[in-house]
Design an enzyme around this catalytic site. Structure first.
Site, PDB file in Angstrom:
ATOM      1  N   GLY A 179       2.324   2.549  10.792  1.00  0.00           N
ATOM      2  CA  GLY A 179       3.309   3.612  10.626  1.00  0.00           C
ATOM      3  C   GLY A 179       3.980   4.039  11.923  1.00  0.00           C
ATOM      4  O   GLY A 179       4.629   5.080  11.979  1.00  0.00           O
TER       5      GLY A 179
ATOM      6  N   GLY B  73       2.665  -0.977   4.339  1.00  0.00           N
ATOM      7  CA  GLY B  73       2.708   0.433   3.977  1.00  0.00           C
ATOM      8  C   GLY B  73       4.141   0.872   3.737  1.00  0.00           C
ATOM      9  O   GLY B  73       4.726   0.615   2.680  1.00  0.00           O
ATOM     10  N   GLY B  74       4.716   1.525   4.735  1.00  0.00           N
ATOM     11  CA  GLY B  74       6.053   2.116   4.617  1.00  0.00           C
ATOM     12  C   GLY B  74       7.093   1.215   3.961  1.00  0.00           C
ATOM     13  O   GLY B  74       7.816   1.656   3.052  1.00  0.00           O
TER      14      GLY B  74
ATOM     15  N   GLU C  19      -7.071   4.885   7.501  1.00  0.00           N
ATOM     16  CA  GLU C  19      -6.810   6.289   7.127  1.00  0.00           C
ATOM     17  C   GLU C  19      -8.004   6.863   6.359  1.00  0.00           C
ATOM     18  O   GLU C  19      -8.306   8.052   6.476  1.00  0.00           O
ATOM     19  CB  GLU C  19      -5.503   6.386   6.330  1.00  0.00           C
ATOM     20  CG  GLU C  19      -4.295   6.208   7.256  1.00  0.00           C
ATOM     21  CD  GLU C  19      -3.054   5.621   6.615  1.00  0.00           C
ATOM     22  OE1 GLU C  19      -2.942   5.599   5.377  1.00  0.00           O
ATOM     23  OE2 GLU C  19      -2.174   5.166   7.381  1.00  0.00           O
TER      24      GLU C  19
ATOM     25  N   SER D 237       3.194  -1.796  10.433  1.00  0.00           N
ATOM     26  CA  SER D 237       4.642  -1.821  10.662  1.00  0.00           C
ATOM     27  C   SER D 237       5.288  -3.169  10.344  1.00  0.00           C
ATOM     28  O   SER D 237       6.242  -3.582  11.005  1.00  0.00           O
ATOM     29  CB  SER D 237       4.969  -1.392  12.100  1.00  0.00           C
ATOM     30  OG  SER D 237       4.526  -0.068  12.329  1.00  0.00           O
TER      31      SER D 237
ATOM     32  N   GLU E 258      -5.658  -4.566  10.663  1.00  0.00           N
ATOM     33  CA  GLU E 258      -4.664  -3.522  10.831  1.00  0.00           C
ATOM     34  C   GLU E 258      -4.964  -2.722  12.094  1.00  0.00           C
ATOM     35  O   GLU E 258      -5.757  -1.769  12.060  1.00  0.00           O
ATOM     36  CB  GLU E 258      -4.682  -2.578   9.624  1.00  0.00           C
ATOM     37  CG  GLU E 258      -4.292  -3.259   8.326  1.00  0.00           C
ATOM     38  CD  GLU E 258      -3.669  -2.264   7.350  1.00  0.00           C
ATOM     39  OE1 GLU E 258      -2.581  -2.565   6.853  1.00  0.00           O
ATOM     40  OE2 GLU E 258      -4.257  -1.197   7.118  1.00  0.00           O
TER      41      GLU E 258
ATOM     42  N   HIS F 181      -9.694   1.207   4.674  1.00  0.00           N
ATOM     43  CA  HIS F 181      -8.435   1.442   5.389  1.00  0.00           C
ATOM     44  C   HIS F 181      -8.685   2.459   6.503  1.00  0.00           C
ATOM     45  O   HIS F 181      -9.450   3.401   6.327  1.00  0.00           O
ATOM     46  CB  HIS F 181      -7.363   1.945   4.412  1.00  0.00           C
ATOM     47  CG  HIS F 181      -6.000   1.969   5.034  1.00  0.00           C
ATOM     48  ND1 HIS F 181      -5.610   2.966   5.902  1.00  0.00           N
ATOM     49  CD2 HIS F 181      -4.965   1.101   4.959  1.00  0.00           C
ATOM     50  CE1 HIS F 181      -4.377   2.705   6.324  1.00  0.00           C
ATOM     51  NE2 HIS F 181      -3.971   1.572   5.768  1.00  0.00           N
TER      52      HIS F 181
ATOM     53  N   ASN G 236       0.869  -1.180   0.000  1.00  0.00           N
ATOM     54  CA  ASN G 236       0.000   0.000   0.000  1.00  0.00           C
ATOM     55  C   ASN G 236       0.903   1.226   0.000  1.00  0.00           C
ATOM     56  O   ASN G 236       1.444   1.595   1.038  1.00  0.00           O
ATOM     57  CB  ASN G 236      -0.893  -0.044   1.256  1.00  0.00           C
ATOM     58  CG  ASN G 236      -1.720   1.221   1.419  1.00  0.00           C
ATOM     59  OD1 ASN G 236      -1.799   2.039   0.501  1.00  0.00           O
ATOM     60  ND2 ASN G 236      -2.337   1.372   2.588  1.00  0.00           N
ATOM     61  N   TRP G 237       1.062   1.813  -1.170  1.00  0.00           N
ATOM     62  CA  TRP G 237       2.001   2.930  -1.308  1.00  0.00           C
ATOM     63  C   TRP G 237       1.454   4.215  -0.696  1.00  0.00           C
ATOM     64  O   TRP G 237       2.180   5.196  -0.577  1.00  0.00           O
ATOM     65  CB  TRP G 237       2.338   3.171  -2.780  1.00  0.00           C
ATOM     66  CG  TRP G 237       3.154   2.084  -3.412  1.00  0.00           C
ATOM     67  CD1 TRP G 237       3.555   0.904  -2.844  1.00  0.00           C
ATOM     68  CD2 TRP G 237       3.685   2.075  -4.745  1.00  0.00           C
ATOM     69  NE1 TRP G 237       4.300   0.172  -3.732  1.00  0.00           N
ATOM     70  CE2 TRP G 237       4.383   0.868  -4.910  1.00  0.00           C
ATOM     71  CE3 TRP G 237       3.623   2.973  -5.823  1.00  0.00           C
ATOM     72  CZ2 TRP G 237       5.032   0.525  -6.100  1.00  0.00           C
ATOM     73  CZ3 TRP G 237       4.257   2.640  -7.011  1.00  0.00           C
ATOM     74  CH2 TRP G 237       4.961   1.432  -7.141  1.00  0.00           C
ATOM     75  N   LYS G 238       0.168   4.220  -0.368  1.00  0.00           N
ATOM     76  CA  LYS G 238      -0.485   5.429   0.177  1.00  0.00           C
ATOM     77  C   LYS G 238      -0.229   6.605  -0.777  1.00  0.00           C
ATOM     78  O   LYS G 238      -0.146   6.400  -1.979  1.00  0.00           O
ATOM     79  CB  LYS G 238      -0.007   5.685   1.601  1.00  0.00           C
ATOM     80  CG  LYS G 238      -0.192   4.438   2.483  1.00  0.00           C
ATOM     81  CD  LYS G 238      -0.038   4.658   3.941  1.00  0.00           C
ATOM     82  CE  LYS G 238      -0.297   3.331   4.665  1.00  0.00           C
ATOM     83  NZ  LYS G 238      -0.218   3.451   6.110  1.00  0.00           N
TER      84      LYS G 238
HETATM   85  P1  PGA Z   1       2.618   0.528   7.665  1.00  0.00           P
HETATM   86  O1  PGA Z   1       1.163   0.698   7.012  1.00  0.00           O
HETATM   87  O2  PGA Z   1       3.185  -0.757   7.127  1.00  0.00           O
HETATM   88  O3  PGA Z   1       3.380   1.738   7.196  1.00  0.00           O
HETATM   89  O4  PGA Z   1       2.437   0.490   9.139  1.00  0.00           O
HETATM   90  C1  PGA Z   1       0.309  -0.398   6.835  1.00  0.00           C
HETATM   91  C2  PGA Z   1      -0.998   0.062   6.210  1.00  0.00           C
HETATM   92  O5  PGA Z   1      -1.500   1.123   6.603  1.00  0.00           O
HETATM   93  O6  PGA Z   1      -1.555  -0.613   5.320  1.00  0.00           O
END
Ligand code: PGA
Length: 246
Positions: A170, A229-230, A96, A208, A164, A94, A8-10
């Site tokens: 993050g 994500g990251g 977010e 994470s 999640e 998600h 997930n590149w956001k």
């Molecule tokens: P993260 O994000 O790996 O940066 O914690 C995961 C996500 O939000 O899908």
């Protein structure tokens, strides 16, 4: 069951960086990988990533979709357009999106329904906040979110779930493997109660996940992949996660 590792590149990347990242991973994946891989770039980069992964086993995914097929919804993208652009997956619900855009379970359910109708596999995200966890509400929150976010017609074969914990996204914090196993078992149970069956359902863990902790998380009972994500923006670390699948 084949593990799924979704990146997930956001809201990150440029046409040039997306192309380089996706092409590098595609070259590696062509030689074989231990998991099914999906890349979920920002919508304007979908075509660039699609071109970069052409001929490789890497699937394309989006980060969100609208519940309607078309119409007056400025700035939104329909599941049908995502499908036409080559997507196989779409992330819905998600945390977010739930936090930044006020998405409720009912809205997530409508988006997941649109995804299924358009022929996409929704990756339906659920997870408790830090405050909910502190209050001991994790299992109640998960039960409500899973039951409330699954549309009619969702099956273990056409839908993917993702756990999640919001406090782990993050932040560098990850849930313990015991907590992950317990919540994944609960998601499977609620999915079965809601959709009728859960055999073969893939439940991803996200929050994470990185190369250094992937093996332990992916070996946890009930974990069938990761939503990353990251670390998905770092080609070496993302590849480590993929190759950490049992
Ligand atoms: P993260 O994000 O790996 O940066 O914690 C995961 C996500 O939000 O899908």
């Amino acid at each position: 069951m084949t593990y799924l590792i979704a990146g997930n590149w956001k809201m990150n990347g440029t046409p040039a960086s997306a192309k380089a990242l996706a092409a590098g991973l595609a070259a590696k994946a062509k030689a074989g990988s231990k998991a099914e891989i999906a890349l979920c770039p920002p919508a304007p980069l979908l075509s660039a990533v699609d071109a970069a992964v052409a001929g490789s086993p890497i699937a394309l995914g989006a980060q969100d979709c609208h519940a309607n097929e078309k119409g007056a919804h400025t700035g939104d993208v329909s599941a049908w357009l995502l499908k036409a652009l080559g997507c196989r997956f779409v992330i819905v619900g998600h945390s977010e999106r739930r936090a930044d855009h006020g998405e409720t379970d009912a809205m997530v359910k409508a988006k997941a329904a649109a995804a299924l109708k358009a022929g996409l596999t929704p990756i339906v995200c659920v997870g408790e906040t830090d405050a909910q966890r502190e209050r001991g509400e994790t299992s109640a929150v998960i039960a409500t979110q899973v039951a409330g976010s699954l549309p009619e017609g969702a099956t273990a074969a056409n839908t993917v779930m993702a756990y999640e914990p919001v406090w782990a996204i993050g932040t560098g914090k990850t849930a313990t493997t015991a907590d992950i196993a317990a919540v994944h078992a609960q998601i499977r149970e609620v999915f079965k109660a809601t959709a009728g069956e859960a055999g073969g359902l893939r439940i991803l863990y996200g929050g994470s996940v990185k190369g250094a902790n992937a093996a332990e998380i992916l070996a946890t009972a009930g974990v069938n992949g990761a939503l990353v994500g990251g670390a998905s923006l770092d080609p070496e670390d993302f590849w480590k996660i993929i190759q950490a699948c049992p």
